[in-house]
Enzyme design. Structure first.
Site: not given
Ligand code: SF4
Length: 363
Positions: A85, A157, A211, A213, A330
């Site tokens: 996607e 990734e 990322s 978080h 997201c």
């Molecule tokens: Fe993979 Fe989803 Fe983690 Fe991104 S957020 S590294 S796509 S598991």
């Protein structure tokens, strides 16, 4: 389009070298829809190309448009039948951002992410990444609009498929082709330190997003298994190396999960981390869309979190959320195909993937 295959056809047809530049122009600049529309070539040559080289390595299967028409999600099928996607996000300022996939599924297992429930199926080729972008570029062209930004934040990734990701960026940056400025690309990683260090050595000025978080190791390990191998300190050392080498801003993505990473302690830990380099660090707070495992932080609490960062003078943006109603936001990209061929997408696919797999560690 695979330019090596195109060249092979030209060689076979004893065509002059400049034909390759013409083919590139038709594909990346004129953005026509197929070999039959490249009228600068003779009919027999077009037919030979039609037989030998696919115009696009990904075929459009389904398109979904959000109610406000600002987000368009495309499901593509690759030549081997695998589904991926990509999303086009259109802002009022004229920005048209393509969020593309770099892998079928993802091996990193972030517990809040629909793609993570799929596991890794395979890496995508540079060609398959370029063709996702070119699909949207062709769609925008009739209205005089263009793809202005490309973010590697879809399925997969990027640092796990490093060479092909960089190859796709070089192809889309090529001044004789699509010619998108390097600063209009953003590569996002969940925190693979060797990849970040390699990325720091790249000559192109491509943006880096992390990322994050959570700035608290215990929390981050629970939601992102990558944190076991590369805890926050190691990750931030790599980020600092990147900053020292490139002097470029780094964007920290932060999905707000109710009761998990939105507490005052989490905000304080994030502030402490970001205070180390407020000139180059920028936090993007993102609304999370509820799943079976997590709830998104409610609006008032998101605003409180934002305020805490602002009061500490941390550069922060509350990022606009796109495509919630079509599972294009997201963490919502996922595809599942059952043994009977029935296909599901988005949060439904993630739910089915989770039911067929053991619960991820740490949740
Ligand atoms: Fe993979 Fe989803 Fe983690 Fe991104 S957020 S590294 S796509 S598991």
């Amino acid at each position: 389009m695979n330019l090596q295959h195109v060249k092979a056809v030209f060689d076979e047809q004893k065509q002059p070298a400049f034909r390759l530049a013409q083919a590139k122009r038709a594909f990346f600049v004129d953005m026509v829809g197929g070999w039959d529309q490249v009228t600068t070539f003779s009919k027999p040559l077009r037919e030979a190309l039609e037989k030998g080289v696919a115009w696009s390595s990904v075929k459009l299967v389904v398109v979904k448009k959000s109610a406000d028409a600002k987000t368009i999600k495309a499901l593509f099928e690759c030549a081997d039948g695998k589904k991926i996607e990509a999303v086009l996000m259109r802002s009022e300022t004229g920005r048209n951002t393509v969020c593309l996939s770099c892998q079928v599924g993802c091996p990193m297992g972030c517990t809040f992410c629909a793609t993570g429930t799929m596991g890794l199926v395979r890496n995508l080729t540079a060609e398959e990444m370029v063709d996702q972008v070119m699909h949207f570029a062709r769609e925008l062209k009739p209205e005089g609009a263009q793809v202005t930004n490309i973010v590697y934040m879809g399925m997969g990734e990027p640092m796990n498929n490093y060479d092909e990701v960089m190859k796709s960026i070089r192809a889309l940056h090529d001044p004789e082709g699509f010619n998108l400025g390097s600063r209009h690309f953003t590569v996002s990683t969940c925190g693979l330190v060797p990849g970040i260090l390699k990325f720091a050595e790249e000559p192109m000025q491509v943006n880096l997003a992390i990322s994050l978080h959570s700035a608290v190791n215990e929390t981050r390990t629970k939601i992102m298994p990558v944190n076991r191998a590369f805890p926050v300190e190691k990750l931030m050392n790599a980020v600092e190396t990147y900053c020292a080498r490139t002097n470029r801003k780094v964007f920290f993505e932060y999905l707000l999960l109710k009761g998990i990473n939105d507490t005052p302690e989490e905000a304080r830990a994030l502030i402490k981390l970001m205070e180390k380099n407020p000139r180059l660090y920028h936090v993007n707070l993102i609304k999370y869309h509820d799943t079976a495992l997590y709830e998104g932080t409610p609006k008032d609490d998101r605003n409180d979190f934002l305020l805490q960062l602002k009061e500490a003078e941390i550069p922060v943006t509350h990022r606009v959320s796109f495509g919630e109603d079509i599972d294009a936001a997201c963490g919502q990209l996922a595809v599942r195909e059952s043994s009977t061929g029935k296909m599901t997408q988005g949060t439904e696919a993630a739910r089915e993937n989770r039911q067929s797999k053991p619960k991820p560690a740490g949740v």
